[in-house]
Design an enzyme around this catalytic site. Sequence first.
Site, PDB file in Angstrom:
ATOM      1  N   ASP A 127      75.608 -16.105  64.155  1.00 53.14           N
ATOM      2  CA  ASP A 127      75.501 -17.526  64.480  1.00 53.14           C
ATOM      3  C   ASP A 127      76.896 -18.102  64.592  1.00 53.14           C
ATOM      4  OD1 ASP A 127      72.721 -17.621  64.550  1.00 53.14           O
ATOM      5  OD2 ASP A 127      72.543 -18.135  62.433  1.00 53.14           O
ATOM      6  N   ASP A 145      68.996 -18.957  69.647  1.00 55.25           N
ATOM      7  CA  ASP A 145      68.229 -20.018  68.991  1.00 55.25           C
ATOM      8  C   ASP A 145      68.032 -21.200  69.937  1.00 55.25           C
ATOM      9  OD1 ASP A 145      68.211 -18.522  66.604  1.00 55.25           O
ATOM     10  OD2 ASP A 145      70.030 -19.504  65.870  1.00 55.25           O
TER      11      ASP A 145
END
Length: 173
Positions: A127, A145
């Site tokens: 991330d 995401d």
Amino acid sequence: MTTETAPLRPTLLSRPLPIAIFIIIALILDQIIKIAVDNYLPLEEAVHVVPMLALYRTYNTGVAFSMLDHMDGWFIVTMRLAICAFVIWLWRRTPADRTFAHAGFAFIIAGALGNLFDRFLYGHVIDYILFYTSTWSFAVFNLADSFITIGAGCVILDEILGSIRKKPEQPKI
């Protein structure tokens, strides 16, 4: 008086080859960015881009936005595969003229597979996007995401538009 309905006009992403190409391109883009982030961005150190946006590399052992990070990795892999299978099933059953639904399914599948690849390649998801203010910060997330979120939004929009189209006409007085 007979009423004829226009034949369904298939959308681009309602066909197997275009949706497969879209998903592959999205996966490649997601993986290229994650490789660059992993190689060039410092771990858990904010690199401020503009006010309220920073790049912040971290590793996520859960699902989107670090949910379920306490669960076993194989549970998460199985869950992602089940979600992909379910979305493919929905894609196949959805009428070919539903533009936003098919685009949404493509985004969801690409995002789920992007994070699934990370899980297989690294044992975690990379991330790197962080929105924040001086008193608040959102969970760190990645392009995959974002694909899942955009896809869900497209499916919801398609349902809203579909319910508007199906409203019966009010009788004229």
